[in-house]
Design a protein around this motif. Structure first.
Motif, PDB file in Angstrom:
ATOM      1  N   LEU A  84      -3.504  -4.833   3.509  1.00 16.08           N
ATOM      2  CA  LEU A  84      -2.955  -4.113   2.619  1.00 16.08           C
ATOM      3  C   LEU A  84      -1.168  -3.696   2.932  1.00 16.08           C
ATOM      4  CD1 LEU A  84      -5.459  -0.891   3.100  1.00 16.08           C
ATOM      5  CD2 LEU A  84      -4.689  -2.084   0.729  1.00 16.08           C
ATOM      6  N   VAL A  85      -1.003  -4.375   4.077  1.00 15.98           N
ATOM      7  CA  VAL A  85       0.265  -4.416   4.383  1.00 15.98           C
ATOM      8  C   VAL A  85       1.076  -5.716   4.127  1.00 15.98           C
ATOM      9  CG1 VAL A  85       0.065  -2.646   6.252  1.00 15.98           C
ATOM     10  CG2 VAL A  85      -0.115  -5.044   6.871  1.00 15.98           C
ATOM     11  N   ARG A  86       0.536  -6.662   3.792  1.00 11.22           N
ATOM     12  CA  ARG A  86       1.129  -7.842   3.268  1.00 11.22           C
ATOM     13  C   ARG A  86       1.789  -7.775   1.990  1.00 11.22           C
ATOM     14  NH1 ARG A  86       1.699 -10.820   7.547  1.00 11.22           N
ATOM     15  NH2 ARG A  86       2.121 -12.351   6.250  1.00 11.22           N
ATOM     16  N   ARG A  87       3.150  -8.332   1.925  1.00 13.99           N
ATOM     17  CA  ARG A  87       3.788  -8.282   0.925  1.00 13.99           C
ATOM     18  C   ARG A  87       3.236  -8.693  -0.455  1.00 13.99           C
ATOM     19  NH1 ARG A  87       8.967 -11.681   1.834  1.00 13.99           N
ATOM     20  NH2 ARG A  87       9.075 -10.187   3.535  1.00 13.99           N
ATOM     21  N   GLU A  88       2.619  -9.757  -0.532  1.00 16.26           N
ATOM     22  CA  GLU A  88       2.342 -10.407  -1.869  1.00 16.26           C
ATOM     23  C   GLU A  88       0.689  -9.971  -1.996  1.00 16.26           C
ATOM     24  OE1 GLU A  88       1.855 -14.459  -1.213  1.00 16.26           O
ATOM     25  OE2 GLU A  88       3.964 -14.878  -1.227  1.00 16.26           O
ATOM     26  N   ALA A  89       0.020  -9.385  -1.324  1.00 18.82           N
ATOM     27  CA  ALA A  89      -1.269  -9.208  -1.582  1.00 18.82           C
ATOM     28  C   ALA A  89      -1.565  -7.828  -1.733  1.00 18.82           C
ATOM     29  CB  ALA A  89      -2.483 -10.039  -0.705  1.00 18.82           C
TER      30      ALA A  89
END
Length: 681
Positions: free
Chosen positions: A218-223
Motif C-alpha cells: 500500500l505504501v509503494r509508489r507504483e502499486a
C-alpha cells in the motif's frame, strides 16, 4: 519513431558496456584474481587476540512466504503477441508460478473461484544507436489483467502493467537486440504490480491471508493505489494495528495511529525503509516521524537514523538546489530521534549543526537538549584524567574474530585515557565502536594445483565519541582493512586481515582521534599535522574545528586550508601559503572557481613564485586557449583571475603561457594576459 523524435531520443541514448553480462568479480579483493600465499619459507605469524564471534543481530524484516498453501482455483486465459520474429515471452508459465506463489492454482475445470484474463503485447520500442553505426530497436510491453469472480467481486478488477527497454541499457555488443529485449522484460518483472500479482489475484478471489501480504504494498509508489482500490472494492476493514497503519498511510491519515502505541512501531519503520528505497520520495516520511515522536519508543531509532542518513545538511542555501519541503522532513526526523532514548542519535543529529535552514537548526537544538539529558553516563565534577566507557558491537563471519575491545582499551590507556567497566554510570565520555568482519574474495595458490586456499576477510570499524563532560560529539571515524593480496604459505587469511587493520595508519589515528575528543590535549597536534595531507580525513578536520583551544598561527593556517575557509585564509595571509602549496594540486575544495580565485589571490599577495606552475596547470585545464571565436563563459572569469595572479608573481617561466593567452579569441582573457605581461615586465 519519427526522425525528429528519434534524434531527441538519441541525445539521451545508449550506454554500451562490453561484456556486462559476465559475472562481476568481488570488488573486495585487490588483485583481479585473488591469490593465496606464494610459497615462501617464512615462520608462522604469532597469534593475535581472537574472541568467539557473535551471531549477527539483524532488524526484523517482512517474512517471505515460500510455501503458501493453495486455497483458490482459477481459470487463466492468455493472449500474447510480439513484434519480433521470435516467440513472445512465455508469460503463461510465469503467471502460473506467480499465482501459485500467491496460493492460487490454475485449473481447467468449470468450478473455480474466478477467472483471470491476460492480454500480453510486445511492441516495437525506441531506436538505439550503437558504435557499429547500426540501429537497434527496443521493446515495449503492455500487460492487461482482468479478474472476474461472482463470489467475491461486485465488478471485474482491471490492471495495466507496462515495461520497456529503458533509456540507458548495458548490453553485450555481440547480441544487442537480445540485451534490449531482456531489459524490457526486466522492467516488466520489476514492476511492483507485477511482483505482487499472485497475492493481488488471491485477495481478489477472497483469500484473507493474501490481503495481509498486500498491506506493505500500500505504501509503494507504483502499486499502492491499485491495491487500495482492490481492498476498498472487497470492503476490507483493518483487523490489526499494523493493517491500520498501512491503510491509514495509503489514505493519508496516519496521525490517528499513534493511539496504538508500540504495536505500530515496526510497521511505521517499514514505511520509512520503503520510502528510502523509492529515491526522492518522502511523501510519508514527515508524517511517520511525527507519529513515532508521539509514541517515543527506542525501537524506532535505527530506522529513523537510517532515513535521516539519506538526507544531507545544507551548509549554505545557495550551495545547491534543495527541495522546499526537505527541511520539514529532516526536522521531523530529528525531532523523532529526540524521544527515541538512543544516545547514539546524538551523532546523527549533530551532523546537521550549522545547517542553513532555520527549521532544521531549531529541531537540532531541541533534539540535542533532550538527548544530552538521556546520555546514560554522568561526568565526575573534579578534575582527573579522561575516563571513558567502551560500548562495542562486534560481528564476525567466522567462529572467531579480533578482540577489538581489548586492543582499543590498551591503545587508549597508552595515551592516558582510562577505560572503565561497561556498566559504569560515571565517566567523561562514551566511545561507541561498530566492528565487523565480512567474508572476502576467494584465494588460490600460485603453485601446485592452484587449489582453493579459502576466503579473505574484510574489516570495517567505526568509532564515535559522545563526550558528556564537554558536550562534544565526534565521529564516526572509520578504519577499513582486508586480507592482503599475497601472503606466505603458512599465513592465515583471517589473521592477515587483522594484521593489516592493526598496522594501518587510520587505526593509529583512531586512538589519537578518541583521545583528543575526550580531552587529551597532547593528541591534538598529531591530528592537526594530518591536515597537511590533501587526503586528510574529514573527521579530523571536523573534530579539530570543534575543539576549544588557542591555536598557533601555523595551526590556524592548516585548519583554514584543510577546511577551504577562504575568508580565514585571506585574513591569515602569507602564513597559509606553505600548507596551501601542499594541498592545492589535489584538493577538490580548492579546485572550485571560488577556491581557485582565493588561492590565486593568496599566492600573488605573498609573492609565492613556487605556485606559478600549479596556477598554470589549473589555468590550462580550466580554460584552454581558444584560437577561434568563442563565447564568454563563467570559467573565463576565473581564468582572468589566474592570469592576473601569474603576472603579479613575475615568474619568467610563465611568459610563454601568458603570450599564448594574449592571443585568445575571448577579449576578457586576452586583455588580462596582456596586462599580466606588462606586470611581469
Amino acid at each position: 519513431m519519427r526522425t525528429c523524435d528519434r534524434r531527441a531520443f538519441v541525445a539521451l541514448c545508449l550506454v554500451i558496456a562490453i561484456g556486462c553480462d559476465r559475472p562481476a568479480r568481488p570488488s573486495s579483493v585487490t588483485p583481479p584474481q585473488p591469490v593465496a600465499p606464494q610459497v615462501q619459507q617464512a615462520p608462522r605469524e604469532p597469534e593475535v587476540d581472537l574472541v568467539p564471534a557473535q551471531p549477527f543481530s539483524t532488524p526484523e524484516t517482512t517474512p517471505v512466504n515460500t510455501d503458501v498453501p493453495i486455497t483458490r482455483k482459477v481459470r487463466l486465459s492468455v493472449q500474447a503477441s510480439t513484434w519480433r520474429e521470435a516467440a513472445p515471452f512465455d508469460v503463461t508459465a510465469d503467471l502460473h508460478a506467480k499465482l501459485r506463489a500467491g496460493g492460487v492454482e490454475v485449473v481447467e475445470e468449470a468450478a473455480t473461484d474466478g477467472e483471470v484474463r491476460i492480454d500480453y503485447e510486445e511492441s516495437e520500442g525506441n531506436d538505439y544507436d550503437i558504435p557499429t553505426g547500426d540501429t537497434e530497436k527496443g521493446t515495449k510491453i503492455f500487460l492487461a489483467v482482468e479478474i472476474r469472480s461472482d463470489k467475491t467481486l461486485p465488478k471485474p478488477m482491471s490492471l495495466e502493467i507496462e515495461g520497456e527497454s529503458p533509456t540507458f541499457v548495458n548490453v553485450t555488443l555481440g547480441d544487442v537486440s537480445r540485451s534490449l529485449y531482456q531489459a524490457a522484460l526486466d522492467s516488466l518483472q520489476s514492476n511492483e504490480l507485477y511482483e505482487c500479482l499472485g497475492d493481488y489475484v488471491a485477495a481478489a478471489l477472497g483469500e484473507p491471508s493474501a490481503r495481509s501480504r498486500l498491506m506493505p504494498v500500500l505504501v509503494r509508489r507504483e502499486a499502492g493505489s491499485a491495491v487500495l482500490n482492490l481492498l476498498e472494492t472487497l470492503g476490507h476493514q483493518p483487523s490489526t494495528p499494523a493493517e491500520h497503519v498501512y491503510v491509514a498511510a495509503a489514505k493519508g491519515n496516519l496521525g490517528e495511529c499513534a493511539r496504538f502505541g508500540r504495536d505500530v512501531v515496526i510497521p511505521l519503520t517499514r514505511i520509512l525503509a520503503a520510502e528510502a528505497d523509492q529515491v526522492g520520495d518522502w511523501s510519508l516520511t514527515e508524517e511517520v516521524a511525527g507519529v513515532l515522536r508521539r509514541i517515543g519508543d527506542g525501537e524506532a531509532a535505527p530506522a529513523l537514523k537510517d532515513r535521516l542518513a539519506s538526507f544531507g545538511p545544507a551548509r549554505a542555501v545557495e550551495e545547491e538546489w534543495i527541495p522546499d519541503d526537505e527541511a520539514e522532513v529532516v526536522a521531523a526526523l530529528i525531532l523523532a530521534l529526540e524521544t527515541s532514548g538512543d544516545e547514539s542519535a546524538l551523532l546523527d543529529v549533530s551532523r546537521f549543526e550549522g545547517d542553513a535552514r532555520p527549521e532544521v537548526v531549531e529541531a537540532v537544538a531541541t533534539a540535542q537538549k533532550a538527548l544530552w539529558e538521556r546520555v546514560s553516563i554522568r561526568p565526575r565534577a573534579e578534575e582527573h584524567p579522561p575516563e571513558i566507557v567502551l560500548r562495542v558491537v562486534a560481528r564476525g563471519w567466522l567462529d572467531r574474530r579480533f578482540d577489538v575491545e581489548g586492543s582499543l582499551r590498551r591503545k587508549l590507556e597508552e595515551v592516558g585515557v582510562r577505560v572503565l567497566a561497561a556498566e559504569s554510570k560515571e565517566a567523561d565520555a562514551v566511545v561507541l565502536v561498530e566492528y565487523e568482519e565480512r567474508k572476502g574474495g576467494q584465494y588460490r595458490s600460485f603453485y601446485g594445483t592452484g587449489a582453493e586456499a579459502g576466503f579473505g576477510t574484510l574489516i570495517s570499524c567505526r568509532l564515535s565519541v559522545i563526550n558528556a563532560k564537554d558536550r562534544l560529539v565526534a565521529g564516526p571515524f572509520g578504519v577499513d582493512a582486508q586480507t592482503p593480496s599475497q601472503m606466505d604459505e603458512n599465513g592465515d587469511l583471517h589473521v592477515g586481515a587483522i594484521r593489516e587493520f592493526e598496522k594501518s595508519d587510520r587505526y593509529g589515528l583512531a586512538r589519537d582521534f578518541v583521545a583528543a575528543a575526550v580531552g587529551r590535549r597532547e593528541a591534538v597536534p598529531k591530528l592537526i599535522a594530518q591536515l597537511r595531507r590533501p587526503d586528510a580525513p574529514t573527521e579530523i578536520l571536523q573534530l579539530v574545528r570543534r575543539l576549544k583551544g588557542e591555536w598557533s598561527e601555523e595551526d590556524q593556517a592548516l585548519i583554514a586550508v584543510a577546511g577551504a575557509d577562504f575568508a580565514a585564509c585571506a585574513r591569515l595571509g602569507k602564513v597559509v601559503t606553505g600548507p596551501l602549496l601542499e594541498v592545492f594540486k589535489d584538493s577538490r575544495d580548492w579546485d572550485t572557481p571560488e577556491g581557485l580565485r582565493a588561492a590565486a589571490a593568496i599566492f600573488a599577495g605573498a609573492g609565492e613564485r613556487r605556485a606559478a606552475p600549479l596556477l598554470v596547470e589549473k589555468l590550462k585545464r580550466l580554460c584552454p586557449v581558444a584560437e577561434e571565436e568563442f563565447e564568454e563563459t563563467p570559467e573565463a572569469e576565473t581564468a582572468t583571475v589566474l592570469i592576473e595572479a601569474l603576472g603579479r608573481l613575475k615568474e619568467p617561466s610563465v611568459t610563454e603561457v601568458l603570450q599564448d593567452y594574449a592571443r585568445d579569441k575571448r577579449s576578457a582573457i586576452a586583455e588580462a594576459a596582456k596586462r599580466a605581461l606588462e606586470e611581469e615586465r
